[in-house]
Design a protein around this motif. Structure first.
Motif, PDB file in Angstrom:
ATOM      1  N   GLU A  70       0.860  -1.058   0.099  1.00 19.60           N
ATOM      2  CA  GLU A  70      -0.099   0.142  -0.063  1.00 19.60           C
ATOM      3  C   GLU A  70       0.948   1.176  -0.037  1.00 19.60           C
ATOM      4  O   GLU A  70       2.121   1.161   0.506  1.00 19.60           O
ATOM      5  N   VAL A  72       1.875   5.031   1.167  1.00 20.36           N
ATOM      6  CA  VAL A  72       2.035   5.839   2.086  1.00 20.36           C
ATOM      7  C   VAL A  72       1.499   7.183   1.925  1.00 20.36           C
ATOM      8  O   VAL A  72       1.990   7.787   1.048  1.00 20.36           O
ATOM      9  N   GLY A  73       0.739   7.610   2.716  1.00 19.26           N
ATOM     10  CA  GLY A  73       0.135   9.006   2.652  1.00 19.26           C
ATOM     11  C   GLY A  73      -1.014   9.331   1.684  1.00 19.26           C
ATOM     12  O   GLY A  73      -1.415  10.533   1.571  1.00 19.26           O
ATOM     13  N   PRO A  75      -4.992   9.867   1.026  1.00 17.63           N
ATOM     14  CA  PRO A  75      -6.003  10.062   2.021  1.00 17.63           C
ATOM     15  C   PRO A  75      -6.947   8.627   2.053  1.00 17.63           C
ATOM     16  O   PRO A  75      -7.095   8.073   1.082  1.00 17.63           O
ATOM     17  N   VAL A  76      -7.711   8.330   3.088  1.00 19.10           N
ATOM     18  CA  VAL A  76      -8.706   7.554   2.864  1.00 19.10           C
ATOM     19  C   VAL A  76      -9.831   7.331   1.808  1.00 19.10           C
ATOM     20  O   VAL A  76     -10.143   8.537   1.429  1.00 19.10           O
ATOM     21  N   HIS A  78      -8.873   7.232  -1.324  1.00 22.38           N
ATOM     22  CA  HIS A  78      -8.168   7.760  -2.537  1.00 22.38           C
ATOM     23  C   HIS A  78      -8.480   6.736  -3.800  1.00 22.38           C
ATOM     24  O   HIS A  78      -8.062   5.467  -3.442  1.00 22.38           O
ATOM     25  N   SER A  81      -5.523   4.058  -4.025  1.00 26.01           N
ATOM     26  CA  SER A  81      -5.082   3.616  -2.750  1.00 26.01           C
ATOM     27  C   SER A  81      -5.224   2.008  -3.270  1.00 26.01           C
ATOM     28  O   SER A  81      -6.321   1.566  -3.897  1.00 26.01           O
ATOM     29  N   ARG A  83      -6.218  -0.470  -1.294  1.00 30.51           N
ATOM     30  CA  ARG A  83      -7.272  -0.705  -0.862  1.00 30.51           C
ATOM     31  C   ARG A  83      -8.640  -0.713  -1.808  1.00 30.51           C
ATOM     32  O   ARG A  83      -9.435  -1.253  -2.082  1.00 30.51           O
ATOM     33  N   ASP A 105      -1.228  -0.862   6.267  1.00 27.47           N
ATOM     34  CA  ASP A 105      -1.631   0.539   6.732  1.00 27.47           C
ATOM     35  C   ASP A 105      -0.529   1.568   6.588  1.00 27.47           C
ATOM     36  O   ASP A 105       0.578   1.525   6.874  1.00 27.47           O
ATOM     37  N   SER A 107      -1.446   4.824   6.476  1.00 29.90           N
ATOM     38  CA  SER A 107      -1.950   5.983   7.223  1.00 29.90           C
ATOM     39  C   SER A 107      -1.334   6.485   8.507  1.00 29.90           C
ATOM     40  O   SER A 107      -1.614   7.487   9.098  1.00 29.90           O
ATOM     41  N   ARG A 109       0.829   8.279  11.331  1.00 28.52           N
ATOM     42  CA  ARG A 109       1.267   9.913  11.473  1.00 28.52           C
ATOM     43  C   ARG A 109       2.796  10.019  11.240  1.00 28.52           C
ATOM     44  O   ARG A 109       3.332  11.066  11.111  1.00 28.52           O
ATOM     45  N   LEU A 114       3.859   3.608  11.399  1.00 29.28           N
ATOM     46  CA  LEU A 114       4.240   2.830  10.124  1.00 29.28           C
ATOM     47  C   LEU A 114       4.877   1.824  10.385  1.00 29.28           C
ATOM     48  O   LEU A 114       4.514   0.641   9.909  1.00 29.28           O
TER      49      LEU A 114
END
Length: 259
Positions: A70, A72-73, A75-76, A78, A81, A83, A105, A107, A109, A114
């Motif tokens: 996946e 990194v960075g 947005p949910v 997108h 992505s 997913r 994952d 996402s 911070r 990560l």
């Protein structure tokens, strides 16, 4: 390792689907685990698996799916992505429940989050009993998942920087190169090798150099996909153009013909 060379990408998809279905059946588990690659390479394979589901030859309602990687960075939600890509291209067509799809994952911070998420993903695969069949593509630079050249052959799920070549190759899925993430979370090569069966699909002349290095070159971190040579149940399904640089083609064809 078995190498199957077919005339066209459509033939590759059909044959690879049979190898995947056979591997899931051989696992004999009530809740089989399917490892999922993204990108353009496996799209035809997923279409063939969807056809098998519609025909009643394959049932994935109790299966679990684990993505290779996946970004990194992003947005949910997108659309690029992985997913979201897998929800569109796999879950619906194959009847795999969205809650049974697992994706690394990206996402977190910060780096600590990560890294912790990557380790948790490795544990989640183990807790599911491991991957029964892992679908794979190959990058033009030989990457497997997002394991770029130089990746440790025993590596586990972790955070990686994407190479410039990979980012430029993937820019076609985004508005431009500046929108392509620079980092990812990817299953490691050691994680991939834990799967019971590996199925690599590759089509097109742009993959021929990487395919030859992976299947006939030395086992080397310089070509991460060469770890397929180390696996006891790995099948590479290629079209003619992807297989164009293989030196041992006659042997592969004779072996595929059987006894």
């Amino acid at each position: 390792m078995e190498v199957l060379v077919l005339p066209t990408p459509a033939d590759v998809a059909r044959r690879a689907a049979e190898v995947v279905i056979d591997g899931l059946g051989a696992a004999r588990r009530p809740e089989p685990v399917l490892g999922l690659a993204t990108g353009s390479s496996p799209l035809g394979l997923y279409a063939e698996l969807a056809a098998a589901v519609r025909a009643g030859r394959l049932d994935l309602t109790r299966a679990r799916g684990f993505a290779l990687d996946e970004y990194v960075g992003l947005p949910v939600g997108h659309p690029q992505s992985y997913r979201e890509v897998l929800l569109r291209e796999v879950c619906g067509p194959l009847g795999l429940a969205p809650e049974r799809l697992h994706v690394p994952d990206g996402s977190g911070r910060d780096e600590d989050e990560l890294v912790a998420g990557a380790a948790a993903y490795d544990r989640l695969i183990a807790d599911a009993g491991g991957v029964d069949v892992q679908i794979l593509g190959i990058g033009a630079n030989g990457h497997l998942g997002f394991n770029e050249p130089g990746s440790a052959l025993s590596s586990r799920t972790r955070v990686k920087r994407l190479s410039d070549r990979t980012r430029h190759d993937n820019a076609r899925f985004f508005a431009g190169i500046d929108d392509v993430p620079t980092h990812c979370v990817t299953q490691g090569l050691g994680t991939v090798l834990d799967a019971r069966r590996l199925v690599l699909v590759a089509s097109g002349p742009g993959k021929s150099e990487a395919v030859a290095a992976a299947l006939e070159g030395p086992l080397s971190a310089s070509c991460p996909a060469s770890v397929l040579q180390w696996h006891a149940d790995a099948t590479a399904v290629l079209d003619e153009t992807a297989a164009a640089r293989l030196r041992n083609r006659d042997y592969y064809d004779a072996s595929a013909a059987g006894l």
